[in-house]
Design an enzyme around this catalytic site. Structure first.
Site, PDB file in Angstrom:
ATOM      1  N   ASP A  45     -13.964  54.578  29.335  1.00 30.61           N
ATOM      2  CA  ASP A  45     -14.599  53.268  29.444  1.00 30.61           C
ATOM      3  C   ASP A  45     -14.140  52.520  30.691  1.00 30.61           C
ATOM      4  OD1 ASP A  45     -16.044  53.700  27.159  1.00 30.61           O
ATOM      5  OD2 ASP A  45     -14.773  52.479  25.865  1.00 30.61           O
ATOM      6  N   ASN A 122     -17.132  43.626  29.546  1.00 33.53           N
ATOM      7  CA  ASN A 122     -16.309  43.540  28.342  1.00 33.53           C
ATOM      8  C   ASN A 122     -15.885  42.110  28.013  1.00 33.53           C
ATOM      9  OD1 ASN A 122     -16.349  46.168  27.508  1.00 33.53           O
ATOM     10  ND2 ASN A 122     -14.208  46.607  27.942  1.00 33.53           N
ATOM     11  N   GLU A 123     -15.067  41.524  28.890  1.00 33.41           N
ATOM     12  CA  GLU A 123     -14.545  40.198  28.591  1.00 33.41           C
ATOM     13  C   GLU A 123     -13.934  39.543  29.814  1.00 33.41           C
ATOM     14  OE1 GLU A 123     -11.621  42.819  28.944  1.00 33.41           O
ATOM     15  OE2 GLU A 123     -12.262  42.893  26.849  1.00 33.41           O
TER      16      GLU A 123
END
Length: 264
Positions: A45, A122-123
Site C-alpha cells: 500500500d 489515506n489520511e
C-alpha cells in the site's frame, strides 16, 4: 494503451517490475512514464501511495492497479504468481474502474499570500511542535469544540482501515463520500472537554481547524511529513478529485477487511 510501473525498491519488487515490463512489451503495450493510462504499483500500500502522489495531476486520465509482494494490501489485489495473467488482462481486456473519495487539505497562513493545497488518499494528521495541540474545531463554519491533546487525524473511507482504525475510528466503505475526524489522546477532565468520539462528515461538510496557542504544526499527508509555520487555519473536505482503480475482477472491500484483520 500506455502504462508505467512503480516499485517498492527491494529486490523482489524490482524483479517483478521487470517481469511486468517484459510481459507487457511482448504484448505490444507502450511504456510511458510521463503520461500513462494505467500505473502498476509493485510492493504494498505504501508503494501505491507513492504512485498516487506522483501521478496526482493525472487522476482523471490514469487508473491504478496494485501487485503486493508482502502482506495483503487494501490497494494491491494481485499476487506475484499472477503477473502473466495481469499483463494479459491489461493488454487484451477492457477494464472497469472503481473510484474512491480523496481528502482535500487546505492550509492558510496568518501573513496571507498563497495557500497550500494537498490531496490525501489515506489520511492527514496534525500535531503541534513540542507541546499539546490546542485547536478550535469548526464544522460547516460553526464552532464545535476546542480540542486539547496529542493531535487530530482526518481520513478518507479507504484510509479508514489505516491509522484511523488504530485510533479507534470506524471503518467506512470507500463508496461513501465522506471524511472522518479522530482524536489522538485528547485531554478530558472537569475543565477541558472534547467529543471523544470519531466524527464522520458527509461530502458537503467541511472541517476547519484554527490554532489557539501555537501556529507551527507538524502535518502528514499520507506518507509525507511537512512542517507548516504561521498557520491561520487548516481546512478538510471531500475532494472534487477521485482516484480510479482498474478492476479486471471483483475485489470486495469487506473481504479485504476480513482477510486483513479477522482471519488467520
Amino acid at each position: 494503451m500506455k502504462y508505467a510501473v512503480t516499485s517498492k525498491g527491494d529486490n523482489k519488487s524490482n524483479e517483478l517490475m521487470q517481469q511486468i515490463k517484459d510481459q507487457l512489451d511482448s504484448l505490444g503495450v507502450i511504456y510511458n512514464e510521463d503520461q500513462p493510462d494505467i500505473v502498476i504499483s509493485v510492493g504494498g500500500d505504501g508503494t501505491l501511495l507513492y504512485a498516487f502522489h506522483r501521478y496526482s495531476s493525472r487522476l482523471d486520465r490514469t487508473a491504478f492497479v496494485g501487485v503486493h509482494t508482502g502482506h495483503l494490501g487494501f490497494y494491491a489485489d494481485w499476487i506475484p504468481e499472477e503477473i502473466e495473467k495481469l499483463a494479459t488482462a491489461i493488454a487484451k481486456t477492457p477494464y472497469q474502474t472503481v473510484e474512491y473519495p480523496l481528502l482535500e487539505v487546505t492550509v492558510r497562513y496568518s501573513h496571507g499570500g498563497r495557500e497550500s493545497k494537498y490531496l490525501a488518499l489515506n489520511e492527514s494528521t496534525v500535531k503541534s511542535v513540542g507541546s499539546s495541540l490546542v485547536m478550535d474545531v469548526e464544522i460547516r463554519g460553526e464552532s464545535f469544540e476546542r480540542f486539547r491533546g496529542d493531535g487530530l487525524c482526518v481520513s478518507t473511507p479507504s484510509g479508514s482501515t489505516a491509522y484511523n482504525k488504530a485510533l479507534g475510528g470506524a471503518i467506512l466503505h470507500p463508496s461513501i463520500p465522506a471524511i472522518q475526524l479522530t482524536e489522538m489522546a485528547s485531554i478530558n477532565n472537569r475543565v477541558f472537554r472534547t467529543i471523544g468520539s470519531p466524527l464522520i462528515l458527509p461530502g458537503h461538510h467541511t472541517c476547519m481547524l484554527k490554532p489557539v496557542t501555537s501556529d507551527d504544526f507538524q502535518m502528514t499527508i499520507d506518507h509525507l511529513s511537512l512542517l507548516h509555520k504561521d498557520v491561520k487555519s487548516i481546512q478538510f473536505r471531500v475532494a472534487d478529485e477521485r482516484i480510479r482503480f482498474a478492476r479486471f475482477r471483483p475485489f470486495p472491500f469487506w473481504r479485504r477487511v476480513r482477510d486483513s484483520f479477522v482471519t488467520d
